[in-house]
Write a protein that holds these residues in place. Structure first.
Motif, PDB file in Angstrom:
ATOM      1  N   VAL A 297       0.822  -1.194  -0.041  1.00  0.00           N
ATOM      2  CA  VAL A 297       0.093  -0.071   0.151  1.00  0.00           C
ATOM      3  C   VAL A 297       0.870   1.213  -0.071  1.00  0.00           C
ATOM      4  N   PRO A 298       1.134   2.039  -1.081  1.00  0.00           N
ATOM      5  CA  PRO A 298       2.110   3.188  -1.212  1.00  0.00           C
ATOM      6  C   PRO A 298       2.018   3.931   0.006  1.00  0.00           C
ATOM      7  N   GLY A 299       1.034   4.675   0.316  1.00  0.00           N
ATOM      8  CA  GLY A 299       0.935   5.592   1.506  1.00  0.00           C
ATOM      9  C   GLY A 299       0.773   4.702   2.786  1.00  0.00           C
ATOM     10  N   GLY A 300       0.676   3.400   2.868  1.00  0.00           N
ATOM     11  CA  GLY A 300       0.565   2.875   4.340  1.00  0.00           C
ATOM     12  C   GLY A 300       1.502   2.049   4.807  1.00  0.00           C
ATOM     13  N   SER A 301       2.100   0.966   3.830  1.00  0.00           N
ATOM     14  CA  SER A 301       2.752   0.101   4.243  1.00  0.00           C
ATOM     15  C   SER A 301       4.023   0.460   4.843  1.00  0.00           C
TER      16      SER A 301
END
Length: 240
Positions: free
Chosen positions: A228-232
């Motif tokens: 998840v680009p903005g979450g991982s």
């Protein structure tokens, strides 16, 4: 800090047994049994030993003589060759699988050094080879604020406690590590500081493609979870 405590502190922080339970199968799927494997910035060698015991032929490198000394002293597999070497100039050869994990790429002094490393890896990969790269995701909310990790353990009969602070900074990310240990001569302490480059998903993608990698597959962790680009919290890419 004596050389064995430097490496011991690394093992206390990384908890290799726990990591391999989570990450080992993912590494196997990328490596393949009997593969020629290159481990860049191998630390104390837990992942290299894991793959060598499975059947891979591993060359494991680290810039730190102290890390390589500890890795070599506990190595139980004939399938590993350990070398003190800079990741920017990896050993010659053709490799089916190359990996650089644990934020090691972020410790390089500049983006130019990162590109140099990527280009050198591309030159040494077999035509169907894979390059696994792992670092923190600086765009994740998990890394927006300072973080503190405290761990302790007994290593070679010595009780070791480690405190790691990771602080965002305009120049990158400052890592402070404080180590305390007790032995027959009393209580001791030591510390170190390093600065991590904050490599974003897009920066990695651009640099890898510029170095000739045509296929990039992204994951959110070394267990193969979705990215998840903005979450991982992690950036994991398999480049070919």
């Amino acid at each position: 800090m004596p050389f064995d405590l430097v490496a011991a502190a690394y093992d206390v922080l990384s908890d290799p047994e726990k990591r391999l339970k989570r990450e080992g199968e993912f590494l196997k799927t990328l490596s393949g049994k009997d593969a020629a494997v290159l481990d860049l910035a191998c630390g104390t060698g837990a992942h290299a030993e894991y793959l060598a015991r499975w059947g891979a032929k591993v060359i494991a490198c680290d810039l730190s003589e102290k890390m390589i000394a500890r890795a070599s002293s506990r190595c139980g597999s004939s399938g590993i060759s350990y070398q003190v070497r800079d990741m920017r100039t990896p050993p010659e050869g053709v490799f089916d699988f190359v990996y650089c994990i644990g934020n090691s790429i972020n410790l390089l002094p500049s983006l130019d050094d990162v590109v140099k490393t990527f280009a050198a890896v591309k030159e040494r990969l077999a035509p169907d080879g894979r390059f696994l790269l792992h670092a923190i995701n600086p765009e994740s909310p998990a890394h927006a604020n300072p973080t503190i990790i405290e761990k302790s353990g007994v290593v070679d009969g010595v009780e070791v406690s480690v405190l790691k602070r990771m602080t965002p900074d305009p120049k990158g990310r400052v890592i402070d590590v404080e180590v305390t240990w007790a032995d027959d001569s009393g209580n001791h302490s030591g510390s170190s500081r390093s600065v991590l480059l904050d490599l974003t998903h897009k920066q990695m993608e651009t640099m890898l493609r510029d170095c000739g990698f045509a296929s990039l597959e992204w994951f959110g962790g070394l267990d193969g979870t979705a990215f998840v680009p903005g979450g991982s919290p992690d950036l994991v890419v398999v480049a070919r």
